[in-house]
Design a protein around this motif. Sequence first.
Motif, PDB file in Angstrom:
ATOM      1  N   LYS A   8       2.106   2.019  -3.504  1.00  0.00           N
ATOM      2  CA  LYS A   8       0.266   2.339  -4.285  1.00  0.00           C
ATOM      3  C   LYS A   8       0.493   3.844  -3.598  1.00  0.00           C
ATOM      4  O   LYS A   8       0.211   4.897  -4.673  1.00  0.00           O
ATOM      5  CB  LYS A   8      -0.336   2.333  -3.904  1.00  0.00           C
ATOM      6  CG  LYS A   8      -0.702   0.078  -4.483  1.00  0.00           C
ATOM      7  CD  LYS A   8      -1.518  -0.854  -4.208  1.00  0.00           C
ATOM      8  CE  LYS A   8      -1.800  -1.991  -4.536  1.00  0.00           C
ATOM      9  NZ  LYS A   8      -3.218  -2.328  -3.534  1.00  0.00           N
ATOM     10  N   SER A   9       0.962   4.753  -2.452  1.00  0.00           N
ATOM     11  CA  SER A   9       0.436   5.394  -1.868  1.00  0.00           C
ATOM     12  C   SER A   9       0.948   6.810  -2.936  1.00  0.00           C
ATOM     13  O   SER A   9       1.018   8.190  -3.526  1.00  0.00           O
ATOM     14  CB  SER A   9       0.227   5.993  -0.710  1.00  0.00           C
ATOM     15  OG  SER A   9      -0.363   5.188  -0.442  1.00  0.00           O
TER      16      SER A   9
ATOM     17  N   GLU B 287       0.945   7.429  -7.178  1.00  0.00           N
ATOM     18  CA  GLU B 287      -0.350   8.169  -6.369  1.00  0.00           C
ATOM     19  C   GLU B 287       0.398   9.628  -6.382  1.00  0.00           C
ATOM     20  O   GLU B 287      -0.378  10.711  -6.880  1.00  0.00           O
ATOM     21  CB  GLU B 287      -0.934   7.610  -5.742  1.00  0.00           C
ATOM     22  CG  GLU B 287      -2.169   6.681  -5.908  1.00  0.00           C
ATOM     23  CD  GLU B 287      -3.635   6.322  -4.995  1.00  0.00           C
ATOM     24  OE1 GLU B 287      -3.786   7.163  -4.363  1.00  0.00           O
ATOM     25  OE2 GLU B 287      -4.164   5.454  -5.345  1.00  0.00           O
TER      26      GLU B 287
ATOM     27  N   ASP C 230       0.912  -1.317  -0.012  1.00  0.00           N
ATOM     28  CA  ASP C 230      -0.348  -0.262   0.312  1.00  0.00           C
ATOM     29  C   ASP C 230       1.043   1.229   0.125  1.00  0.00           C
ATOM     30  O   ASP C 230       0.554   2.082  -0.668  1.00  0.00           O
ATOM     31  CB  ASP C 230      -0.912  -0.357   0.861  1.00  0.00           C
ATOM     32  CG  ASP C 230      -1.497  -0.997   1.577  1.00  0.00           C
ATOM     33  OD1 ASP C 230      -2.551  -1.244  -0.044  1.00  0.00           O
ATOM     34  OD2 ASP C 230      -2.801  -1.234   2.332  1.00  0.00           O
ATOM     35  N   GLN C 231       1.504   1.039   0.578  1.00  0.00           N
ATOM     36  CA  GLN C 231       2.689   2.318   0.648  1.00  0.00           C
ATOM     37  C   GLN C 231       3.460   2.856  -0.501  1.00  0.00           C
ATOM     38  O   GLN C 231       3.626   3.742  -0.983  1.00  0.00           O
ATOM     39  CB  GLN C 231       4.500   2.222   1.308  1.00  0.00           C
ATOM     40  CG  GLN C 231       5.558   2.571   1.586  1.00  0.00           C
ATOM     41  CD  GLN C 231       6.725   2.608   2.386  1.00  0.00           C
ATOM     42  OE1 GLN C 231       6.405   1.515   3.521  1.00  0.00           O
ATOM     43  NE2 GLN C 231       7.535   3.003   1.701  1.00  0.00           N
TER      44      GLN C 231
END
Length: 69
Positions: A49-50, A53, A46-47
């Motif tokens: 992906k963030s 973005e 998730d890190q």
Amino acid sequence: MTNTRTELDRLEHQIGQANPDIRHKLEPQLRRMIARLHDEGIAVPDQTKSLHEMLLCEAIEAQFDNMPV
């Protein structure tokens, strides 16, 4: 997996240390790394992906910074 994960960690560190005004230029490398993780069947953290973005947003903003008004 270990090699890919090590490379990802190195790239994320490089992005974290980069000048905020130009770090968005590392987005293509991160995008390729994410694709590589997918190809190898490794879940993208998730890190990561963030971070991707955030770099995309910074790249878009950088395009508008250079537009004449």
